[in-house]
Write an enzyme that holds these catalytic residues in place. Structure first.
Site, PDB file in Angstrom:
ATOM      1  N   LYS A 147      22.924  45.803   6.068  1.00  0.00           N
ATOM      2  CA  LYS A 147      22.636  45.421   4.675  1.00  0.00           C
ATOM      3  C   LYS A 147      22.172  43.972   4.659  1.00  0.00           C
ATOM      4  CE  LYS A 147      24.635  46.256   0.094  1.00  0.00           C
ATOM      5  NZ  LYS A 147      23.470  46.939  -0.451  1.00  0.00           N
ATOM      6  N   GLU A 149      16.525  57.572   1.910  1.00  0.00           N
ATOM      7  CA  GLU A 149      17.430  57.161   0.824  1.00  0.00           C
ATOM      8  C   GLU A 149      16.592  56.546  -0.288  1.00  0.00           C
ATOM      9  OE1 GLU A 149      20.164  54.039   2.004  1.00  0.00           O
ATOM     10  OE2 GLU A 149      18.686  53.155   3.338  1.00  0.00           O
ATOM     11  N   LEU A 157      21.268  53.074   4.982  1.00  0.00           N
ATOM     12  CA  LEU A 157      22.492  52.287   4.835  1.00  0.00           C
ATOM     13  C   LEU A 157      23.645  53.285   4.690  1.00  0.00           C
ATOM     14  CD1 LEU A 157      23.474  49.302   4.317  1.00  0.00           C
ATOM     15  CD2 LEU A 157      23.676  50.018   1.936  1.00  0.00           C
TER      16      LEU A 157
HETATM   17  N1  PDD Z   1      22.484  48.603  -3.018  1.00  0.00           N
HETATM   18  N2  PDD Z   1      20.952  52.274   0.103  1.00  0.00           N
HETATM   19  C1  PDD Z   1      20.446  51.049  -0.090  1.00  0.00           C
HETATM   20  C2  PDD Z   1      19.157  50.697   0.528  1.00  0.00           C
HETATM   21  C3  PDD Z   1      21.161  50.125  -0.883  1.00  0.00           C
HETATM   22  O1  PDD Z   1      20.666  48.886  -1.080  1.00  0.00           O
HETATM   23  C4  PDD Z   1      22.386  50.505  -1.479  1.00  0.00           C
HETATM   24  C5  PDD Z   1      23.200  49.568  -2.317  1.00  0.00           C
HETATM   25  C6  PDD Z   1      22.855  51.818  -1.256  1.00  0.00           C
HETATM   26  C7  PDD Z   1      24.160  52.299  -1.817  1.00  0.00           C
HETATM   27  O2  PDD Z   1      25.227  51.721  -1.096  1.00  0.00           O
HETATM   28  P1  PDD Z   1      26.657  51.464  -1.749  1.00  0.00           P
HETATM   29  O3  PDD Z   1      27.156  52.785  -2.227  1.00  0.00           O
HETATM   30  O4  PDD Z   1      27.459  50.940  -0.623  1.00  0.00           O
HETATM   31  O5  PDD Z   1      26.466  50.498  -2.881  1.00  0.00           O
HETATM   32  C8  PDD Z   1      22.123  52.660  -0.445  1.00  0.00           C
HETATM   33  C9  PDD Z   1      23.189  47.538  -3.685  1.00  0.00           C
HETATM   34  C10 PDD Z   1      24.104  48.018  -4.755  1.00  0.00           C
HETATM   35  C11 PDD Z   1      22.207  46.490  -4.139  1.00  0.00           C
HETATM   36  O6  PDD Z   1      21.353  46.140  -3.324  1.00  0.00           O
HETATM   37  O7  PDD Z   1      22.295  45.986  -5.275  1.00  0.00           O
END
Ligand code: PDD
Length: 289
Positions: free
Chosen positions: A149, A181, A205
């Site tokens: 991330k 995704e 991710l």
């Molecule tokens: N984004 N895939 C990507 C590319 C993401 O950036 C995110 C989360 C997710 C979902 O992951 P999680 O359930 O752990 O939030 C999947 C965050 C919220 C953001 O960039 O604001």
């Protein structure tokens, strides 16, 4: 609003990051977004564990401030001092490789990582959740470590902008004939009596919400298969939904301008949406901190 930057709690308007910060110059850092419900952090350990993994993979040296207990303490203090103990909020955590003269290779070992945390009130998108949202499909232009991330989000930014320009909420990314995704969400499809999602690999991710939703789906008796939807298949799923920390479970009812299934949120999606909401309510009541 108070934020935390490199050891100090200070008003957002007074926080300054060096122009030499490698997060600014190279996108050399990692981040997390964590949800707080009634002042309690939801799945904070999972988020911080993912961030620690990212720092390890990228060779960003930990510091006292990047320790999990320290980050949790800072996050809780920000929620408290910013008056966010009631209702919902998000905590943003970012750690970069620090500030150093611009050379691509790692800076001297003594360079301290930059540690930044902020909080914001969060208004869950309640209305859209019930009726569903539109998405577009677009090629996945990202690198091959999407499991990390990092703050390098340019392909995600470009994809999301395309979605917004098309009047849609999310851009669903396609690589080598499969759905990976969303630009900022995990993607699931329900078809043939199963729930399908891309397996955890370097191409997605490992979403924390994705993990919780898979667990809830199994508990509800659904068959969850970690096999990516093919580009052809996404056009004929019964239900499509996306998940994420600030998205929860969101039905996708239109894809590239055409209805998904019967064009309304389906029972599998709505059941999981309610199960996640219930899990968050329970976690907010049960767990200290
Ligand atoms: N984004 N895939 C990507 C590319 C993401 O950036 C995110 C989360 C997710 C979902 O992951 P999680 O359930 O752990 O939030 C999947 C965050 C919220 C953001 O960039 O604001």
């Amino acid at each position: 609003m108070l934020i935390f930057l490199n050891g100090e709690f200070l008003p957002r308007s007074e926080a300054k990051v060096s122009v030499d910060d490698r997060g600014f110059v190279f996108g050399d850092g990692v981040y997390e977004v964590i949800r707080a419900v009634g002042g309690r952090l939801f799945t904070a350990d999972e988020h911080l564990e993912r961030m620690e993994g990212g720092m390890r993979a990228l060779g960003i040296q930990p510091s006292e401030e990047t320790q999990r207990a320290a980050l949790l303490g800072i996050a809780r203090r920000l929620l408290r001092e910013n008056g966010l103990l009631d209702g919902e909020a998000t905590v943003y955590v970012q750690v970069t490789r620090g500030a150093a003269p611009r050379l691509h290779q790692f800076p001297p070992a003594a360079t301290r990582p930059t540690v930044y945390l902020s909080t914001a009130p969060f208004l869950p998108p309640v209305e859209i959740r019930g009726v569903g949202a539109a998405a577009i499909t677009t090629p996945d232009l990202r690198w091959s470590r999407c499991d990390l991330k990092t703050v390098n989000l340019l392909p995600n930014v470009l994809a999301k902008q395309l979605a917004v320009e098309a009047g849609a909420t999310e851009a669903i990314l396609m690589r080598d004939g499969v759905v990976t995704e969303g630009a900022s969400t995990s993607v699931f499809g329900a078809m043939d009596g199963r729930i399908r999602t891309h397996p955890a690999s370097n191409y997605i991710l490992p979403g924390i919400t994705r993990g919780v939703v898979m667990e809830l789906a199994a508990a509800l008796g659904h068959r969850v298969v970690q096999r990516p939807l093919l580009v052809e298949e996404i056009r004929r799923v019964d239900e499509l939904f996306i998940t994420g920390t600030t998205t929860d479970v969101l039905p996708i009812v239109r894809l590239d301008g055409r209805p998904v299934g019967d064009g309304r949120p389906g029972p599998v999606t709505l059941g999981l949406q309610e199960a996640l909401a219930e899990r968050m309510r329970t976690a907010a009541l049960a767990k200290p901190g």
